[in-house]
Design an enzyme around this catalytic site. Structure first.
Site, PDB file in Angstrom:
ATOM      1  N   SER A  85     -16.729  -5.702   3.518  1.00 14.79           N
ATOM      2  CA  SER A  85     -17.213  -7.040   3.193  1.00 14.79           C
ATOM      3  C   SER A  85     -18.083  -7.574   4.333  1.00 14.79           C
ATOM      4  O   SER A  85     -19.080  -6.955   4.692  1.00 14.79           O
ATOM      5  CB  SER A  85     -16.020  -7.956   2.885  1.00 14.79           C
ATOM      6  OG  SER A  85     -16.435  -9.152   2.283  1.00 14.79           O
ATOM      7  N   HIS A  98     -12.901  -6.603  -5.362  1.00 12.75           N
ATOM      8  CA  HIS A  98     -13.272  -6.639  -3.936  1.00 12.75           C
ATOM      9  C   HIS A  98     -12.110  -6.061  -3.138  1.00 12.75           C
ATOM     10  O   HIS A  98     -11.316  -6.789  -2.542  1.00 12.75           O
ATOM     11  CB  HIS A  98     -13.569  -8.081  -3.528  1.00 12.75           C
ATOM     12  CG  HIS A  98     -14.292  -8.216  -2.225  1.00 12.75           C
ATOM     13  ND1 HIS A  98     -15.568  -7.734  -2.019  1.00 12.75           N
ATOM     14  CD2 HIS A  98     -13.926  -8.794  -1.040  1.00 12.75           C
ATOM     15  CE1 HIS A  98     -15.958  -8.007  -0.789  1.00 12.75           C
ATOM     16  NE2 HIS A  98     -14.971  -8.640  -0.166  1.00 12.75           N
ATOM     17  N   ASP A 146     -16.511  -6.483  -8.599  1.00 14.97           N
ATOM     18  CA  ASP A 146     -16.429  -7.321  -7.406  1.00 14.97           C
ATOM     19  C   ASP A 146     -16.997  -8.710  -7.702  1.00 14.97           C
ATOM     20  O   ASP A 146     -18.169  -8.852  -8.030  1.00 14.97           O
ATOM     21  CB  ASP A 146     -17.210  -6.658  -6.265  1.00 14.97           C
ATOM     22  CG  ASP A 146     -16.916  -7.276  -4.910  1.00 14.97           C
ATOM     23  OD1 ASP A 146     -16.624  -8.482  -4.850  1.00 14.97           O
ATOM     24  OD2 ASP A 146     -17.003  -6.544  -3.901  1.00 14.97           O
TER      25      ASP A 146
END
Length: 228
Positions: free
Chosen positions: A122, A207, A176
């Protein structure tokens, strides 16, 4: 497992052998910390012939605008869900300097830059891309998980030729909702258009990280981390 601090970002250190020859510097995502990916090391099934130092730094604590100003560990501020608009350039560049310092410490400790991999998830993956493509010494590779390329409009003028051919592994979940896969694909296409070597994987997940992904990371790492 060792806790590192001094004048650098505090970090967790984990080594797979006594005579370390390679380093993987792994950055966590927004709101997490260096502990987040420590458990993944034992799942990677790395070659016993290669002794790796994993370093999991903790990002600084800062207010995050998109989370109502709540203070949490973050590599930079995020103002909007459209991640490439109103980017926190100062925060990104401050974290770039801090990560560069960790790379230089590994080099001072005897690990050649060509044997250092940057990895992240991320926000941490965004920093791995940002730092790795701009670093002035050749790196072994970049792992970018569930992320995107920050300050993309600056890459053409800031990218360093030392890492023009650095291998890049990008992985993303098709569901995601935090970093839409469309944004990650746009980053991939930008990198490919700039002639970077990008290996791309998609997974049916949100995610997060999945078992199949860990297996693919293992395969890629064992390809990069060759015994000396």
């Amino acid at each position: 497992m060792t806790i590192l601090s001094t004048n650098y970002l505090p970090a967790i250190k984990l080594e797979t052998g006594t005579n370390v020859t390679h380093t993987v510097l792994w950055m966590h995502g927004l709101g997490a910390d260096g502990n987040d990916f420590v458990p993944i090391v034992k799942e990677l099934k790395l070659s016993p012939e290669v002794h790796v130092r994993f370093i999991f730094p903790h990002a600084p604590a800062r207010p995050v605008t998109i989370n109502n100003g709540f203070v949490m560990r973050a590599w930079y501020d995020i103002c909007r869900s459209d991640l490439n608009s109103h980017e926190d350039k100062l925060g990104i560049r401050d974290s770039q300097k801090a990560i560069d310092a960790l790379i230089e410490r590994e080099i001072l400790n005897g690990i050649a830059s060509e044997r250092i991999i940057l990895a992240g998830f991320s926000q941490g993956g965004a920093m791995a891309l940002h730092v790795g493509l701009r670093h002035e010494k050749k790196l072994a590779g970049i792992i970018a998980l569930s992320c995107y390329l920050p300050l993309a409009e600056m890459l053409s003028v800031e990218a360093h030729p030392a890492n023009a051919s650095v291998p890049i592994l990008m992985m993303h979940g098709t569901h995601d909702s935090i970093v839409p896969i469309s944004q990650a694909r746009m980053s991939r296409e930008l990198l490919l258009a700039a002639n970077y070597q990008v290996k791309w994987h998609e997974y049916t997940m949100e995610h997060s990280v999945c078992i199949n992904q860990i297996e693919d990371i293992s395969t890629w790492l064992n390809w990069i981390l060759q015994p000396l």
